[in-house]
Design a protein around this motif. Structure first.
Motif, PDB file in Angstrom:
ATOM      1  N   VAL A 125     -12.397   0.867  22.818  1.00 10.88           N
ATOM      2  CA  VAL A 125     -13.137   0.205  21.741  1.00 10.88           C
ATOM      3  C   VAL A 125     -14.634   0.507  21.865  1.00 10.88           C
ATOM      4  O   VAL A 125     -15.342   0.623  20.855  1.00 10.88           O
ATOM      5  N   LEU A 126     -15.116   0.682  23.090  1.00 15.47           N
ATOM      6  CA  LEU A 126     -16.519   1.043  23.285  1.00 15.47           C
ATOM      7  C   LEU A 126     -16.781   2.456  22.766  1.00 15.47           C
ATOM      8  O   LEU A 126     -17.799   2.700  22.089  1.00 15.47           O
ATOM      9  N   VAL A 127     -15.882   3.378  23.055  1.00 21.63           N
ATOM     10  CA  VAL A 127     -16.023   4.744  22.531  1.00 21.63           C
ATOM     11  C   VAL A 127     -15.931   4.731  21.001  1.00 21.63           C
ATOM     12  O   VAL A 127     -16.658   5.459  20.315  1.00 21.63           O
ATOM     13  N   HIS A 128     -15.049   3.896  20.466  1.00 21.29           N
ATOM     14  CA  HIS A 128     -14.904   3.743  19.011  1.00 21.29           C
ATOM     15  C   HIS A 128     -16.221   3.256  18.393  1.00 21.29           C
ATOM     16  O   HIS A 128     -16.698   3.829  17.393  1.00 21.29           O
ATOM     17  N   LEU A 129     -16.818   2.246  18.997  1.00 21.50           N
ATOM     18  CA  LEU A 129     -18.076   1.705  18.485  1.00 21.50           C
ATOM     19  C   LEU A 129     -19.206   2.722  18.617  1.00 21.50           C
ATOM     20  O   LEU A 129     -20.017   2.886  17.696  1.00 21.50           O
ATOM     21  N   LEU A 130     -19.267   3.412  19.743  1.00 18.96           N
ATOM     22  CA  LEU A 130     -20.309   4.422  19.939  1.00 18.96           C
ATOM     23  C   LEU A 130     -20.150   5.581  18.958  1.00 18.96           C
ATOM     24  O   LEU A 130     -21.149   6.113  18.447  1.00 18.96           O
ATOM     25  N   SER A 131     -18.900   5.971  18.690  1.00 17.67           N
ATOM     26  CA  SER A 131     -18.656   7.057  17.729  1.00 17.67           C
ATOM     27  C   SER A 131     -19.133   6.655  16.332  1.00 17.67           C
ATOM     28  O   SER A 131     -19.788   7.441  15.639  1.00 17.67           O
ATOM     29  N   TYR A 132     -18.812   5.427  15.928  1.00 20.30           N
ATOM     30  CA  TYR A 132     -19.281   4.925  14.625  1.00 20.30           C
ATOM     31  C   TYR A 132     -20.805   4.853  14.589  1.00 20.30           C
ATOM     32  O   TYR A 132     -21.442   5.297  13.627  1.00 20.30           O
ATOM     33  N   SER A 133     -21.402   4.310  15.650  1.00 24.62           N
ATOM     34  CA  SER A 133     -22.862   4.139  15.693  1.00 24.62           C
ATOM     35  C   SER A 133     -23.587   5.480  15.674  1.00 24.62           C
ATOM     36  O   SER A 133     -24.667   5.603  15.079  1.00 24.62           O
ATOM     37  N   TRP A 134     -22.994   6.481  16.306  1.00 25.15           N
ATOM     38  CA  TRP A 134     -23.632   7.797  16.399  1.00 25.15           C
ATOM     39  C   TRP A 134     -23.371   8.649  15.162  1.00 25.15           C
ATOM     40  O   TRP A 134     -24.303   9.067  14.464  1.00 25.15           O
ATOM     41  N   PHE A 135     -22.089   8.879  14.858  1.00 29.51           N
ATOM     42  CA  PHE A 135     -21.754   9.839  13.809  1.00 29.51           C
ATOM     43  C   PHE A 135     -21.943   9.284  12.406  1.00 29.51           C
ATOM     44  O   PHE A 135     -22.316  10.024  11.494  1.00 29.51           O
ATOM     45  N   ASP A 136     -21.673   7.995  12.219  1.00 38.02           N
ATOM     46  CA  ASP A 136     -21.829   7.397  10.884  1.00 38.02           C
ATOM     47  C   ASP A 136     -23.239   6.875  10.636  1.00 38.02           C
ATOM     48  O   ASP A 136     -23.747   6.970   9.511  1.00 38.02           O
ATOM     49  N   PHE A 154     -11.982  14.682  23.440  1.00 41.53           N
ATOM     50  CA  PHE A 154     -13.219  15.341  23.859  1.00 41.53           C
ATOM     51  C   PHE A 154     -13.066  16.862  23.768  1.00 41.53           C
ATOM     52  O   PHE A 154     -13.937  17.564  23.248  1.00 41.53           O
ATOM     53  N   TYR A 155     -11.930  17.351  24.254  1.00 39.34           N
ATOM     54  CA  TYR A 155     -11.668  18.792  24.198  1.00 39.34           C
ATOM     55  C   TYR A 155     -11.563  19.264  22.746  1.00 39.34           C
ATOM     56  O   TYR A 155     -12.111  20.325  22.373  1.00 39.34           O
ATOM     57  N   SER A 156     -10.880  18.499  21.913  1.00 37.36           N
ATOM     58  CA  SER A 156     -10.715  18.867  20.499  1.00 37.36           C
ATOM     59  C   SER A 156     -12.048  18.901  19.772  1.00 37.36           C
ATOM     60  O   SER A 156     -12.272  19.754  18.901  1.00 37.36           O
ATOM     61  N   LEU A 180      -5.940  10.498  29.320  1.00 40.60           N
ATOM     62  CA  LEU A 180      -5.531  11.718  28.622  1.00 40.60           C
ATOM     63  C   LEU A 180      -5.907  11.743  27.138  1.00 40.60           C
ATOM     64  O   LEU A 180      -6.376  12.777  26.646  1.00 40.60           O
ATOM     65  N   PRO A 181      -5.727  10.628  26.383  1.00 37.72           N
ATOM     66  CA  PRO A 181      -6.145  10.668  24.971  1.00 37.72           C
ATOM     67  C   PRO A 181      -7.636  10.971  24.810  1.00 37.72           C
ATOM     68  O   PRO A 181      -8.019  11.745  23.930  1.00 37.72           O
ATOM     69  N   PHE A 182      -8.457  10.374  25.674  1.00 39.26           N
ATOM     70  CA  PHE A 182      -9.898  10.623  25.603  1.00 39.26           C
ATOM     71  C   PHE A 182     -10.208  12.087  25.940  1.00 39.26           C
ATOM     72  O   PHE A 182     -11.025  12.735  25.266  1.00 39.26           O
ATOM     73  N   ILE A 183      -9.556  12.604  26.977  1.00 35.16           N
ATOM     74  CA  ILE A 183      -9.783  13.998  27.374  1.00 35.16           C
ATOM     75  C   ILE A 183      -9.395  14.943  26.239  1.00 35.16           C
ATOM     76  O   ILE A 183     -10.112  15.901  25.927  1.00 35.16           O
ATOM     77  N   TRP A 184      -8.259  14.652  25.607  1.00 29.98           N
ATOM     78  CA  TRP A 184      -7.810  15.497  24.505  1.00 29.98           C
ATOM     79  C   TRP A 184      -8.780  15.435  23.326  1.00 29.98           C
ATOM     80  O   TRP A 184      -9.103  16.471  22.718  1.00 29.98           O
TER      81      TRP A 184
END
Length: 214
Positions: free
Chosen positions: A87-98, A26-28, A20-24
């Protein structure tokens, strides 16, 4: 409660709840509800959920013992894999957006900034735990070696907390850090107390008759 935990629908329900946190998030992100800096909000939120799920995993054993609910143990592996997922989504978000997936820049940033280095070290230590969270891996490693490997979760919890502390130190905001530190200290302290208690009061050997009856 025990019947609910053993119900066939219990694991799917927990799986959906963990998603649910991931879905929220993603939706946000799709609906532009992450504020003025959505990239930073996404990176921070996935990091927060990683630490929260790590606390949940560490809480399973104390809750199981204190409440005398062995069925809680059947969810621990799934919850551990969700730690790795976030943690994988966290790392991917940093690698992509930052960093725009620029590997050279990512490597330089990891080396240059200690809090990112500590976070990346925690990710690396989590990887073998996730990779061996299956019955085949347990059989191959043997129960004793598998248990020793998975004790790395205590070091990972410390590194995750240090990563969060250093990240918040830039803004001198330690309120949430103190909360997580208190939770993790209590969960690890309970384990130390349990082990100390077992050494001080070792369990008496079972009578031979009881052994035969079992």
């Amino acid at each position: 409660m025990k019947k609910l935990l053993l119900h066939p629908a219990a694991k799917p329900a927990v799986f959906i709840a963990c998603l649910l946190p991931f879905i929220w998030l993603f939706y946000s992100a799709l609906t532009n509800q992450l504020g003025a800096n959505p990239a930073e909000a996404l990176i921070r939120a996935t990091g927060d959920w990683t630490l929260r799920f790590l606390c949940i995993v560490l809480a399973v054993t104390p809750l199981r013992v204190i409440s005398n609910t062995p069925a809680l143990a059947r969810f621990r592996r799934m919850l551990g894999l969700f730690v790795y997922f976030y943690v994988l989504v966290h790392l991917l978000s940093y690698s992509w957006f930052d960093m725009g997936f620029d590997v050279a820049d990512i490597v330089r940033d990891i080396i240059k900034r200690p809090f990112i280095l500590v976070g990346f070290a925690a990710f690396l230590l989590l990887t073998p735990l996730a990779a061996t969270s299956f019955n085949a891996a347990i059989r191959r490693l043997g129960a004793k070696r598998w248990q020793m490997l998975h004790k790395l979760v205590y070091l990972i919890a410390g590194l995750g907390l240090l990563h969060f502390f250093w990240m918040r130190s830039g803004k001198n905001d330690f309120a949430e850090v103190a909360v997580y530190a208190a939770i993790i200290a209590a969960l690890l302290g309970w384990r130390v107390w349990q082990r100390w208690g077992r050494r001080k009061h070792p369990a008496a050997p079972r009578p031979a008759t009881a052994t035969r009856l079992q």
